[in-house]
Scaffold this active site. Structure first.
Site, PDB file in Angstrom:
ATOM      1  N   GLY A  46       2.115   4.693  -6.876  1.00  0.00           N
ATOM      2  CA  GLY A  46       2.263   3.587  -5.939  1.00  0.00           C
ATOM      3  C   GLY A  46       0.956   2.835  -5.804  1.00  0.00           C
ATOM      4  CD  GLN A  51      -4.028   1.788  -2.554  1.00  0.00           C
ATOM      5  OE1 GLN A  51      -2.827   1.615  -2.770  1.00  0.00           O
ATOM      6  NE2 GLN A  51      -4.668   2.871  -2.936  1.00  0.00           N
ATOM      7  CB  CYS A  92      -5.280   7.996  -1.816  1.00  0.00           C
ATOM      8  SG  CYS A  92      -5.420   6.239  -1.417  1.00  0.00           S
ATOM      9  CG  LEU A  93      -4.134   5.303  -7.375  1.00  0.00           C
ATOM     10  CD1 LEU A  93      -3.364   4.114  -7.925  1.00  0.00           C
ATOM     11  CD2 LEU A  93      -4.519   6.269  -8.492  1.00  0.00           C
ATOM     12  CG  HIS A 134       0.145   7.207   0.458  1.00  0.00           C
ATOM     13  ND1 HIS A 134      -0.703   8.293   0.506  1.00  0.00           N
ATOM     14  CD2 HIS A 134      -0.549   6.225  -0.173  1.00  0.00           C
ATOM     15  CE1 HIS A 134      -1.860   7.969  -0.053  1.00  0.00           C
ATOM     16  NE2 HIS A 134      -1.791   6.713  -0.482  1.00  0.00           N
ATOM     17  CD  GLU A 135       1.289   3.301  -2.033  1.00  0.00           C
ATOM     18  OE1 GLU A 135       0.372   2.530  -1.721  1.00  0.00           O
ATOM     19  OE2 GLU A 135       1.113   4.312  -2.733  1.00  0.00           O
ATOM     20  CG  HIS A 138      -2.768   2.198   1.340  1.00  0.00           C
ATOM     21  ND1 HIS A 138      -4.106   2.488   1.509  1.00  0.00           N
ATOM     22  CD2 HIS A 138      -2.313   3.075   0.409  1.00  0.00           C
ATOM     23  CE1 HIS A 138      -4.441   3.505   0.719  1.00  0.00           C
ATOM     24  NE2 HIS A 138      -3.371   3.887   0.042  1.00  0.00           N
TER      25      HIS A 138
HETATM   26  O1  K1U Z   1      -1.529   4.595  -2.748  1.00  0.00           O
HETATM   27  C1  K1U Z   1      -2.068   5.157  -3.680  1.00  0.00           C
HETATM   28  O2  K1U Z   1      -3.263   5.295  -3.693  1.00  0.00           O
HETATM   29  C2  K1U Z   1      -1.251   5.712  -4.808  1.00  0.00           C
HETATM   30  C3  K1U Z   1      -0.963   7.190  -4.640  1.00  0.00           C
HETATM   31  C4  K1U Z   1       0.423   7.350  -4.062  1.00  0.00           C
HETATM   32  C5  K1U Z   1       0.792   8.703  -3.567  1.00  0.00           C
HETATM   33  C6  K1U Z   1       0.605   9.868  -4.298  1.00  0.00           C
HETATM   34  C7  K1U Z   1       0.995  11.093  -3.807  1.00  0.00           C
HETATM   35  C8  K1U Z   1       1.594  11.165  -2.576  1.00  0.00           C
HETATM   36  C9  K1U Z   1       1.776  10.024  -1.860  1.00  0.00           C
HETATM   37  C10 K1U Z   1       1.393   8.801  -2.346  1.00  0.00           C
HETATM   38  C11 K1U Z   1      -1.050   7.837  -5.998  1.00  0.00           C
HETATM   39  O3  K1U Z   1      -0.362   7.510  -6.892  1.00  0.00           O
HETATM   40  S1  K1U Z   1      -2.252   9.035  -6.184  1.00  0.00           S
HETATM   41  C12 K1U Z   1      -1.995   9.535  -7.837  1.00  0.00           C
HETATM   42  C13 K1U Z   1      -1.646  10.924  -7.942  1.00  0.00           C
HETATM   43  O4  K1U Z   1      -2.531  11.686  -7.994  1.00  0.00           O
HETATM   44  C14 K1U Z   1      -0.271  11.427  -7.929  1.00  0.00           C
HETATM   45  C15 K1U Z   1       0.608  11.034  -8.879  1.00  0.00           C
HETATM   46  C16 K1U Z   1       1.883  11.578  -8.883  1.00  0.00           C
HETATM   47  C17 K1U Z   1       2.280  12.488  -7.936  1.00  0.00           C
HETATM   48  C18 K1U Z   1       1.386  12.881  -6.976  1.00  0.00           C
HETATM   49  C19 K1U Z   1       0.097  12.363  -6.991  1.00  0.00           C
HETATM   50 ZN    ZN Z   2      -3.283   5.475  -1.261  1.00  0.00          ZN
END
Ligand code: K1U
Ligand code: ZN
Length: 169
Positions: A46, A51, A92-93, A134-135, A138
């Site tokens: 996401g 961001q 979170c990225l 989560h998004e 943000h």
């Molecule tokens: O918002 C963001 O920073 C993106 C975030 C979204 C997110 C991941 C996990 C739980 C809730 C929301 C990411 O994509 S972090 C990337 C990552 O490490 C991940 C990817 C797939 C599954 C879980 C984590």
């Molecule tokens: Zn995030």
């Protein structure tokens, strides 16, 4: 399309509250295409416009295994939340390398416009429900580490600032 720069915690701009999108036009469609490309390049599931330093209510998501089911949510609003919650591991990225537990609703119904400006309700559970919540945080200027204890949050802040200093050398 372009890969955009992702703001890193503790950048104060991550705490800006996003404004609703007035018109879904080519500017917004270019933004969503760039956000999807940025999200895929960063291997995220996401990304919120906040961001990438655009403070409008726009989210992109793809929780599919094959990374071939992009979703665009413009002006998202939760219209229903489940009575039950669950502790989920989140990343979170904007806070790379940090994972911790956050309690979220098990399921949500989210009303939003797509990239064509059509309104629809997404019925989400599991990882999609977690990602939407989560998004949407943000867009309110909230980063998931704000759910953690002040001690943990300060440790993460120190670690991130050190990594950013070292990366800038
Ligand atoms: O918002 C963001 O920073 C993106 C975030 C979204 C997110 C991941 C996990 C739980 C809730 C929301 C990411 O994509 S972090 C990337 C990552 O490490 C991940 C990817 C797939 C599954 C879980 C984590
Ligand atoms: Zn995030």
């Amino acid at each position: 399309m372009a890969i955009l720069s992702i703001l890193q915690f503790p950048d104060a701009r991550l705490h800006t509250v996003a404004k609703p999108v007035a018109h879904v036009d080519d500017r917004i469609r270019t933004l969503t295409a760039d956000m999807l490309q940025t999200m895929y390049a960063a291997q995220g599931i996401g990304l919120a416009a906040s961001q990438v330093d655009v403070h409008e209510r726009v989210i992109v998501i793809d929780v599919s295994e094959e990374r071939d089911q992009p979703m665009v949510l413009i002006n998202p609003e939760l219209v229903w939340t489940s009575p039950t919650t669950h502790l989920n591991e989140e990343g979170c990225l904007s806070v790379p390398g940090i994972y911790d537990g956050v309690t979220r609703f098990d399921a949500v119904h989210c009303q939003a416009m797509d990239a064509d400006g059509h309104s629809r309700v997404i019925k989400a559970e599991g990882l999609l429900a977690v990602c939407i919540q989560h998004e949407m945080d943000h867009l309110l200027g909230k980063v998931f580490v704000e759910y953690l204890s002040p001690l943990k949050r300060n440790r993460i802040k120190t670690k991130m600032l050190k990594a950013q200093r070292e990366g800038a050398r």
